[in-house]
Design a protein around this motif. Structure first.
Motif, mmCIF file in Angstrom:
data_model
loop_
_atom_site.group_PDB
_atom_site.id
_atom_site.type_symbol
_atom_site.label_atom_id
_atom_site.label_comp_id
_atom_site.label_asym_id
_atom_site.label_seq_id
_atom_site.Cartn_x
_atom_site.Cartn_y
_atom_site.Cartn_z
ATOM 1 N N TRP A 280 0.850 -1.202 0.000
ATOM 2 C CA TRP A 280 0.000 0.000 0.000
ATOM 3 C C TRP A 280 0.887 1.255 0.000
ATOM 4 N N CYS A 281 1.989 1.214 0.742
ATOM 5 C CA CYS A 281 2.943 2.330 0.720
ATOM 6 C C CYS A 281 3.521 2.515 -0.681
ATOM 7 N N TYR A 282 3.877 1.385 -1.325
ATOM 8 C CA TYR A 282 4.397 1.484 -2.689
ATOM 9 C C TYR A 282 3.405 2.226 -3.592
ATOM 10 N N LEU A 283 2.140 1.874 -3.465
ATOM 11 C CA LEU A 283 1.114 2.504 -4.292
ATOM 12 C C LEU A 283 1.030 4.003 -3.998
ATOM 13 N N THR A 299 1.267 -12.123 -3.158
ATOM 14 C CA THR A 299 1.068 -13.566 -3.261
ATOM 15 C C THR A 299 1.193 -14.219 -1.891
ATOM 16 N N MET A 300 2.238 -13.817 -1.132
ATOM 17 C CA MET A 300 2.421 -14.344 0.202
ATOM 18 C C MET A 300 1.244 -13.970 1.106
ATOM 19 N N CYS A 301 0.771 -12.731 0.963
ATOM 20 C CA CYS A 301 -0.349 -12.244 1.764
ATOM 21 C C CYS A 301 -1.604 -13.070 1.498
ATOM 22 N N GLN A 302 -1.891 -13.315 0.233
ATOM 23 C CA GLN A 302 -3.078 -14.093 -0.119
ATOM 24 C C GLN A 302 -2.989 -15.516 0.434
ATOM 25 N N ASP A 303 -1.815 -16.125 0.324
ATOM 26 C CA ASP A 303 -1.631 -17.488 0.837
ATOM 27 C C ASP A 303 -1.807 -17.530 2.352
ATOM 28 N N CYS A 304 -1.261 -16.534 3.028
ATOM 29 C CA CYS A 304 -1.355 -16.492 4.492
ATOM 30 C C CYS A 304 -2.803 -16.269 4.932
ATOM 31 N N PHE A 305 -3.525 -15.390 4.250
ATOM 32 C CA PHE A 305 -4.940 -15.169 4.564
ATOM 33 C C PHE A 305 -5.734 -16.459 4.390
ATOM 34 N N ARG A 306 -5.406 -17.204 3.359
ATOM 35 C CA ARG A 306 -6.136 -18.450 3.096
ATOM 36 C C ARG A 306 -5.883 -19.457 4.223
ATOM 37 N N ARG A 307 -4.629 -19.546 4.676
ATOM 38 C CA ARG A 307 -4.318 -20.464 5.765
ATOM 39 C C ARG A 307 -4.936 -19.998 7.082
ATOM 40 N N SER A 308 -4.877 -18.697 7.346
ATOM 41 C CA SER A 308 -5.349 -18.163 8.625
ATOM 42 C C SER A 308 -6.864 -18.088 8.703
ATOM 43 N N TYR A 309 -7.501 -17.697 7.592
ATOM 44 C CA TYR A 309 -8.937 -17.414 7.616
ATOM 45 C C TYR A 309 -9.790 -18.509 6.982
ATOM 46 N N GLY A 310 -9.157 -19.357 6.153
ATOM 47 C CA GLY A 310 -9.930 -20.349 5.407
ATOM 48 C C GLY A 310 -10.222 -19.842 4.004
ATOM 49 N N ASP A 311 -10.505 -20.769 3.089
ATOM 50 C CA ASP A 311 -10.755 -20.380 1.691
ATOM 51 C C ASP A 311 -11.908 -19.396 1.572
ATOM 52 N N ASN A 312 -12.939 -19.608 2.368
ATOM 53 C CA ASN A 312 -14.106 -18.718 2.329
ATOM 54 C C ASN A 312 -14.328 -18.035 3.675
ATOM 55 N N LEU A 329 -9.511 -5.961 4.747
ATOM 56 C CA LEU A 329 -8.189 -6.306 4.244
ATOM 57 C C LEU A 329 -8.283 -6.856 2.824
ATOM 58 N N TYR A 330 -9.346 -7.603 2.555
ATOM 59 C CA TYR A 330 -9.518 -8.159 1.213
ATOM 60 C C TYR A 330 -9.822 -7.074 0.190
ATOM 61 N N VAL A 331 -10.497 -6.019 0.603
ATOM 62 C CA VAL A 331 -10.722 -4.891 -0.317
ATOM 63 C C VAL A 331 -9.380 -4.363 -0.802
ATOM 64 N N ARG A 332 -8.477 -4.147 0.147
ATOM 65 C CA ARG A 332 -7.150 -3.619 -0.209
ATOM 66 C C ARG A 332 -6.360 -4.640 -1.025
ATOM 67 N N LEU A 333 -6.459 -5.931 -0.660
ATOM 68 C CA LEU A 333 -5.735 -6.970 -1.402
ATOM 69 C C LEU A 333 -6.208 -7.047 -2.847
ATOM 70 N N TYR A 334 -7.520 -7.126 -3.048
ATOM 71 C CA TYR A 334 -8.054 -7.206 -4.417
ATOM 72 C C TYR A 334 -7.675 -5.968 -5.216
ATOM 73 N N LEU A 335 -7.740 -4.806 -4.574
ATOM 74 C CA LEU A 335 -7.400 -3.553 -5.255
ATOM 75 C C LEU A 335 -5.953 -3.566 -5.728
ATOM 76 N N LEU A 353 -10.677 -8.039 -10.729
ATOM 77 C CA LEU A 353 -10.229 -7.806 -9.354
ATOM 78 C C LEU A 353 -10.727 -6.467 -8.808
ATOM 79 N N LEU A 354 -10.742 -5.443 -9.629
ATOM 80 C CA LEU A 354 -11.235 -4.138 -9.186
ATOM 81 C C LEU A 354 -12.731 -4.201 -8.876
ATOM 82 N N ASN A 355 -13.477 -4.931 -9.699
ATOM 83 C CA ASN A 355 -14.917 -5.108 -9.433
ATOM 84 C C ASN A 355 -15.130 -5.890 -8.133
#
Length: 612
Positions: A280-283, A299-312, A329-335, A353-355
């Protein structure tokens, strides 16, 4: 294509088409042997002019720019191979006062230090080196280490953060640089404190997603504490839109996190959120399209969210009862994923992804009047927003949820406080004859029966925590505990002198001189206590615990030694760290999403213009 397309976007689109057709602009006929411009077939220019819907003059100029860049890159590679002189791509980020270009190349050997590179950049940009921070490949470049030891390679991109006076509202730029150093030093000092420190004001607790403290080895606890404090400080800067300082602090936190085992990092979502904050800082510093580090972090963030939160998010819902708060957090990730896809020319994926980000954002919108209604009842705006999102905007349910969360948090804090108090008590009571810590549960049971605390502690030390033997000793031979119980101060530290007359007074009542001397030393020259104690034990001194097993001197390892903060460190903690450590542990989820909404609109507009 719309006329408002930027030069950078034109170059990206043209580069993509040239690569797909395997056209090499640095070779003939496009480039002559001396590197000068050759000829561009008219058919080629007409073809790209038609496909991109741009004037032929614009296409010709863009092709020449790409050719010059390719020739320069080839020459730089040859120079590096033959002379070892690397070319580094430098970009000044944020609000800089440089009068020249914000992007330029620097040539130097990679055995030079980070400060050498900083000085070269300072000379070219006319910005003082003292207020510059250099970042490459997701790492802050250190002044005193060689570039080759800091992931810097030929053709690396170097982002330059200028700690600007306007950004920090500081009296001087040098003051901000000093504040960063003091913040890191204070965070390190706090992290080095042992977990059962007497100073709760400076205690850092590390908990899992359920709020329960994690049991960690001391080394990892220190690293994780350091990382989390710097992370919180960086996030606070991020909320104040101080992106330059935020990025430096977040990358410092990243280095501390990487000292922990990967399984520790996956037990909590802190590291994944840190990576999200860094991108987000880079942006916000206008570098998201240029840093490959951004893609790997997402990519690492998405994988970690999946492990921590579950696929859904089902695992998260099972732990916390709902998953709405983490959706921010997913709003920012998808963006961010959508923006990266845009710069990679994956326009369909970018739009998808933006939608997705926009749909998720809309589901989290909170009615302003309801938010103010909850706040007016004395609740914090952060917890009000989070719980309104969790209850679908139901004010009554949100208030109930806030109350339940506060009670649960209070219960966890009380349990952890009790646990730390027991650890302190165990240290104070010392160790048993066989080296074990005094069992606190057994100790509290015996004290609950009415026995004196000092006698209970002494009995457990002598009987190696045996409840029945300790009880028997307390009931049948309490006098034996008198000498085994340490006086208020350690007799080894007593500086008094045992005189012959003192020994004579004790021996006159029938005790041996050597025993009399030892007893007088143990009781610090008090003749009355010495005589009473010797009569109580029949003239034979019971053995005392070894020094390391005495109360208050237990040492499992060096980390149990209390590390006191210096006055300067305490001042830095109070000024620079504590104000930015939120009381609400879910503060990082309280994103207003206003900036996210603006970026979504901006990039969807850019995508729409490319489709015309």
């Amino acid at each position: 294509m719309a006329s408002n397309v930027t030069e950078e976007e034109i170059l990206d689109l043209l580069r993509q088409q040239l690569n797909s057709e395997k056209i090499k602009l640095w070779l003939s006929p496009y480039t002559l042997e001396d590197g000068a411009a050759g000829e561009y077939p008219e058919a080629l220019i007409v073809k790209y002019s038609s496909s991109l819907n741009l004037p032929k003059e614009v296409i010709a100029e863009a092709i020449e720019n790409l050719r010059q860049h390719a020739v320069a890159k080839l020459a730089a590679r040859k120079k590096f191979q033959q002379q070892g002189i690397a070319t580094l791509k430098v970009k000044l980020s944020g609000n800089t006062d440089s009068n020249g270009s914000k992007t330029f190349d620097v040539e130097m050997k990679l055995d030079a230090s980070g400060f050498d590179l900083k000085k070269r950049i300072s000379d070219q940009s006319k910005i003082p080196a003292e207020i510059l921070k250099l970042i490459s490949c997701g790492h802050v470049i250190e002044d005193d280490r060689q570039l080759s030891h800091q992931w810097v390679r030929h053709n690396s991109q170097v982002m330059v953060i200028c700690l600007s006076e306007g950004e920090m509202e500081a009296r001087s730029q040098e003051e901000q640089a000093s504040r960063l150093a003091r913040t890191k030093d204070a965070a390190q000092a706090l992290a080095n404190r042992k977990e059962d420190s007497d100073h709760d004001n400076y205690f850092i607790q590390i908990a899992d997603q359920d709020g329960k403290p994690l049991e960690l080895p001391d080394g990892e606890r220190r690293a994780l504490s350091m990382a989390m404090m710097l992370n919180e400080k960086g996030r606070a800067c991020l909320k104040r839109k101080q992106y330059g300082e935020a990025l430096v602090l977040l990358l410092e936190a990243d280095g501390a996190f990487k000292l922990c085992r990967s399984e520790i990092l996956t037990a909590v979502d802190n590291y994944a959120v840190l990576c999200l904050d860094i991108v987000w800082c880079y942006l916000c510093l206008e570098n998201v399209s240029e840093l490959p580090d951004a893609e790997s972090r997402l990519t690492m963030c998405q994988d970690c969210f999946r492990r921590s939160y579950g696929d859904n998010l089902e695992r998260l819902a099972g732990i916390k009862g709902d998953s709405s708060r983490e959706l921010a957090l997913y709003v920012r990730l998808y963006l961010l994923q959508g923006i990266l896809a845009f710069y990679h020319q994956q326009h369909n994926l970018a739009l998808t992804l933006l939608n997705k980000a926009e749909t998720t954002l809309n589901s989290l919108q909170v009615d302003e009047s309801k938010l103010m209604q909850v706040v007016s009842m004395g609740f914090d705006i952060s917890e009000a927003r989070l719980c309104l999102r969790a209850t679908g905007g139901n004010v009554s349910n949100a208030i109930t949820k806030i109350t339940e969360r506060r009670e649960r948090k209070k219960e966890i804090i009380e349990k952890e406080k009790e646990k730390r108090q027991k650890k302190r008590l165990a240290l104070k009571l010392g160790k048993t004859a066989d080296g074990q810590k005094v069992n606190i549960e057994v100790y509290e049971s015996l004290v609950g029966m009415g026995f004196p605390t000092s006698a209970v502690a002494a009995s457990l030390r002598q009987t190696n925590n045996d409840l029945h033997r300790a009880l028997e000793l307390l009931q049948e031979q309490p006098e034996l505990l008198q000498l085994a119980t340490d006086p208020d101060e350690d007799d080894d530290d007593w500086k008094g002198v045992i005189t012959d007359s003192m020994i004579a007074m004790v021996t006159e009542v029938g005790f041996q001189p050597l025993i009399a001397r030892e007893a007088l030393q143990r009781y610090r020259g008090n003749i009355e206590k010495t005589v009473q104690a010797l009569f109580a034990c029949g003239g034979i001194l019971p053995p005392r615990p070894s020094k390391e097993n005495r109360p208050g001197t237990s040492r499992d390892n060096d980390d149990e030694v209390e590390i006191e903060l210096t006055e300067e460190q305490k001042k830095a903690v109070e000024e620079l760290i504590k104000p930015d450590i939120p009381e609400n542990e879910e503060d990082y989820l309280d994103l207003t999403l206003d900036d996210e909404a603006k970026f979504i609109e901006q990039y969807k507009t850019m995508l729409a213009s490319l489709r015309k």
